[in-house]
Motif scaffolding. Sequence first.
Motif, PDB file in Angstrom:
ATOM      1  N   ASP A 177       0.833  -1.198   0.000  1.00  0.00           N
ATOM      2  CA  ASP A 177       0.000   0.000   0.000  1.00  0.00           C
ATOM      3  C   ASP A 177       0.873   1.256   0.000  1.00  0.00           C
ATOM      4  OD1 ASP A 177      -2.394   1.352  -0.030  1.00  0.00           O
ATOM      5  OD2 ASP A 177      -2.499   1.509   2.144  1.00  0.00           O
ATOM      6  N   GLN A 204      -5.522   2.935  -5.985  1.00  0.00           N
ATOM      7  CA  GLN A 204      -6.762   3.716  -5.899  1.00  0.00           C
ATOM      8  C   GLN A 204      -7.226   4.164  -7.277  1.00  0.00           C
ATOM      9  OE1 GLN A 204      -6.200   7.112  -3.379  1.00  0.00           O
ATOM     10  NE2 GLN A 204      -5.849   5.822  -1.581  1.00  0.00           N
ATOM     11  N   GLU A 223      -8.717   1.312  -9.059  1.00  0.00           N
ATOM     12  CA  GLU A 223     -10.041   0.966  -8.543  1.00  0.00           C
ATOM     13  C   GLU A 223     -11.087   1.992  -8.968  1.00  0.00           C
ATOM     14  OE1 GLU A 223     -10.231   0.236  -4.353  1.00  0.00           O
ATOM     15  OE2 GLU A 223     -12.319  -0.426  -4.449  1.00  0.00           O
ATOM     16  N   ASP A 226     -12.487  -2.495  -9.487  1.00  0.00           N
ATOM     17  CA  ASP A 226     -11.904  -3.714  -8.903  1.00  0.00           C
ATOM     18  C   ASP A 226     -10.798  -3.323  -7.928  1.00  0.00           C
ATOM     19  OD1 ASP A 226     -13.441  -5.547 -10.259  1.00  0.00           O
ATOM     20  OD2 ASP A 226     -12.045  -5.714 -11.942  1.00  0.00           O
ATOM     21  N   ASP A 227     -10.710  -4.035  -6.824  1.00  0.00           N
ATOM     22  CA  ASP A 227      -9.700  -3.745  -5.811  1.00  0.00           C
ATOM     23  C   ASP A 227      -8.459  -4.620  -6.050  1.00  0.00           C
ATOM     24  OD1 ASP A 227      -8.173  -3.341  -3.609  1.00  0.00           O
ATOM     25  OD2 ASP A 227      -9.681  -4.014  -2.151  1.00  0.00           O
TER      26      ASP A 227
END
Lengths: 636, 237, 254
Positions: free
Chosen positions: A370, A378, A381, A386-387
């Motif tokens: 992250d 981000q 997404e 979609d993550d």
Amino acid sequence: MLESHIPSGPIADKWSKHKFEMKLVNPANKRKYNIIVVGTGLAGASAAASLSEMGYRVQNFCIQDSPRRAHSIAAQGGINAAKNYQNDGDSVHRLFYDTVKGGDYRSREANVHRLAEVSVNIIDQCVAQGVPFAREYGGYLANRSFGGAQVSRTFYARGQTGQQLLLGAYSALMKEVARKNVQLFTRREMLDLIVVDNRAVGIVCRNLVSGKIETHTADAVILATGGYGNVYYLSTNAMACNVTAAWRAHRRGAFFANPCYTQIHPTCIPVHGDYQSKLTLMSESLRNDGRIWVPRSKGDKRSPEEIPESDRLYYLEEKYPSFGNLVPRDVASRNAKEWCDKGHGVGATGMAVYLDFRDAIDRDGRDVIDGKYGNLFQMYERITDDDPFKLPMMMYPAVHYTMGGLWVDYNLMSNLPGLHVLGEANFSDHGANRLGASALMQGLADGYFVIPCTIGDFLAKAGPSKVKEGHAAVRAAEKEAQERIDRLVHSKGSRAVDDFHRELGKIMWDKCGMARNAAGLKEALQEIPRLRQEFWEDVNVTGSPGTFNQVLERAGRVADFLEYGELMCRDALERDESCGGHFREEHQTEDGEALRNDDKFCHVAAWEFTGETTAPVLHQEPLTYENVKLTQRSYK
Amino acid sequence: MSASMSLSSRLTTTVAKELVVAVSGLALTGFVCMHLAGNLLILIGPEAFNAYAEKMQEFGPLLWVARAGLLAVFLAHVGTAISLARANRAARKSRYDQHNYVGRRSPATRLMLLTGLMVLMFAIFHVLDFSVFGHREGPRSIVEGMNGGASLGLWGVVYSSFGNPLRALFYIAAVSCVGLHLSHALSSVLVTLGVLFDKGTDRAELIAKAIGAAVALGFASLPAYVLVRTYLIGVAG
Amino acid sequence: MAGKTINLKIKVWRQAGPESKGEFETYDAKNISVDASFLEMLDVVNNQLERHDKEPVAFDHDCREGICGMCGAVVNGVAHGPQTATTLCQLHMRKFKDGDTITIEPWRAKGFPIVKDLVVDRSAFDRIIQAGGFVSVRTGQAPDAHAIPVPKKAADEAMDAAACIGCGACVAACPNASASLFTAAKITQLAKLPQGHPERKTRVIAMVQQMDKEGFGSCSKHYECEAACPKEIKVSNITNMNREYMKAMLSPDV
């Protein structure tokens, strides 16, 4: 006919020697010279600001509402410089060497060496302007390794390096505008180059707000108008990026060099529908931790998390054990295409591969990933819903950068005296493939450090231009531009501008895209003129010419792309070898790598426009390598 | 550029004007707090409050200087705020068809101009009421059923006033405006004065709201006290 | 990602030119993919208008990846639409429901005159930067990049401020149409870095004066700018601008 004006002597001394040998313009005389700079990206803004600081009077044009929005702003990754702050063995010579090799031995040695030399000054300049580069705790600049380079020479400002460098150049430009030494013309689109007695002396442009055609004359013209990636309709370029300025200069006599060289970036968000207007690039840095794969069996429609390890094909890791997922852009792109063409592609369209962070998350933990890629995840997404922490990203290559451009000599002057070309708009430094973090370097090198020196030589020798606004050639160029616009507006056909652009894009992508072959290129050379004819007969341009009219703007650009695409295909057909971003399927090694033909094609292909109905003429500038040995690239 | 570095032009930008509003506002807040502290003596009784009022009178001419100063600060605050508000209105000539506010701004923020104007009107009335019309001795200072019908001084004036429910409610409304005004102003002022940074914003807003509420409740406690005593308990109680 | 679509009505501001009187017009936006971006939805509507030989809705846009700052409109009363920290080009239609009516208006501010439909003139921002949003260093004057170390914290804070894309959403969202956040972000970036220090006092005064001259309002601390900013620039930049201003306001060496 093509004289590159490369200074003699050892490679490392050429630029210093040249700077001494060039003629200078007396400081008091500089204010007598007017210079037009078209474009306010890294190259244009840095050139306009630097020339104004020296005392020249500058007129600077941009297509957007503010010079701060030029597409350089979208570059994410970073800028290379041979500072060797990391003590890891970097040097000017190594940056030079890497760039020539990365360009698959199709760039000019002397230009690249100069680029590497001034790279260090660029960083100094940007820091002094207040560009907030990433720093370490000691207060010194941070570096990262980028694009598979073996040293860490990339300077960066989060994932927004292009933005920060551009805002630095923009602020320098604003400083000069405030001094009233640069006259700024925003929302202007260059429509033609004015040439009188074989010297570029001005431009014709359209005021995009009032619709008025304007002419501007000067003692020299600098084009910094970017690349032609939007010939493909879908690319990572901004919507307004176009080839018009360069193409119109070409039609006025400037040679176009290596138009077939196009860079396809391997990691972009795949196309998802007809309405799609542009493609979004995801930084190359994702490949440091993401693993690229497709299902081992064709047409496997299972969701990715249901596909067991044994059914996954990590094709880059298998094929290139030492570089793996970090192979250069062209290699990564071609392999993705190959597996999708074989029927292994994923997603709704089958034109995507997975870029999977599962193993990296297991190894380093979610927080670390992250921290490194949070912003990119981000962004992904936001676009796809979609993550990437849960599902692998889907990626497909997209057109990203164009190495070809107007031919320039060592002084960045085209074969048309007075016309200088900087940044992505020229052809000079990247050969057949550009390395990551080198575009920003080249744009700023050209604008801050090369053109301010070399333009003086031209002006000192050529003297002021005598052509003023009322000159017959100026009026004629203005009239021609107006007539072309009237013709576009009056052809009240039935098809929208975008339809033609989309159709051209498809021809270019299918036949002059990631892989090309003679048969396809020949087809394209039939199809494009047909489409062009149809365009002029059946295009529908709404609104009137004398107003703010975005349809008309697009129509003019598409009309030029329809001419330009043909030249690209012609060049791609002529270059009967594979090199860098130009992959001719007929020429590959047993492993499917680009196979160069140095005996026949170690040259710059520079095309001369001869008329709308006659074929362009090819001129060759031989490339000689005295400092780098030509070898076959291998990433095994 | 056309920038002027003269002191006068430095003192007349919007940022400088915001500073004038902030600094004068802080001074007025100081005054309001002192005023509140004095007024709370009403709850203790006539002797304490009247003694405090007498004490104030002893300052003599100095009191007039203070009053003039207060008036100047007040006028600076109101005048500058109104001039800013006018410029701010002019900055958006054409209005949105829809404008939804999605930030953290509270009703107090939105109502600053309104609460400010209410306080202005109240202040004018209040000063006139107690200086021109309010006499320390006389009918208004006498509270029925207290002190054997004799004057209770300024305490009596206040008490009689609040004995009128309409006056009391008007007063409560006015001091609510003061509280509401302060609940935004006291955190806003920290931004203007260049001392409030991100991490402190939530806390500063909370404290500002608390102070605003305390001031409003403090002032409102006086009419409340009188009303409760008059109507629920009965004066004599 | 397979093809879910929605039907919408859009109520959009049409204005032929700066002096013309504008009005809303309503169009159908049919079969819009939920995966399309907001601007792609406008493209679809415009294509439809073109097919009927009507002039399409003019709107500014360029990079369509949220960094150039060219796009922007007030969507249902919110600058850049309902998704926080997102430019209009990165807003996707999955944020809307089938049957919605979407109101689209241009940035409205005296400092941003309307050019046409949703297009506004933001050259005021360029002039604010021209007033002092730079370091007066000429090309070639710079010392080695490592000559002046910059604490990491200062560099990071400068970068936070420098992330501004100049889209104008702060002005559009502010009840006072104030350009304080934009101006303050540049002032803060250059005040955090040692390179910006020699000019910091004249810079803040000149930029604030220019901001006023352009007709923008003042900051009443509504925090709407921060909420609208696609790059999440914080109001603390304004705090910092005010602090810089105070230091410069009475300083004898300006």
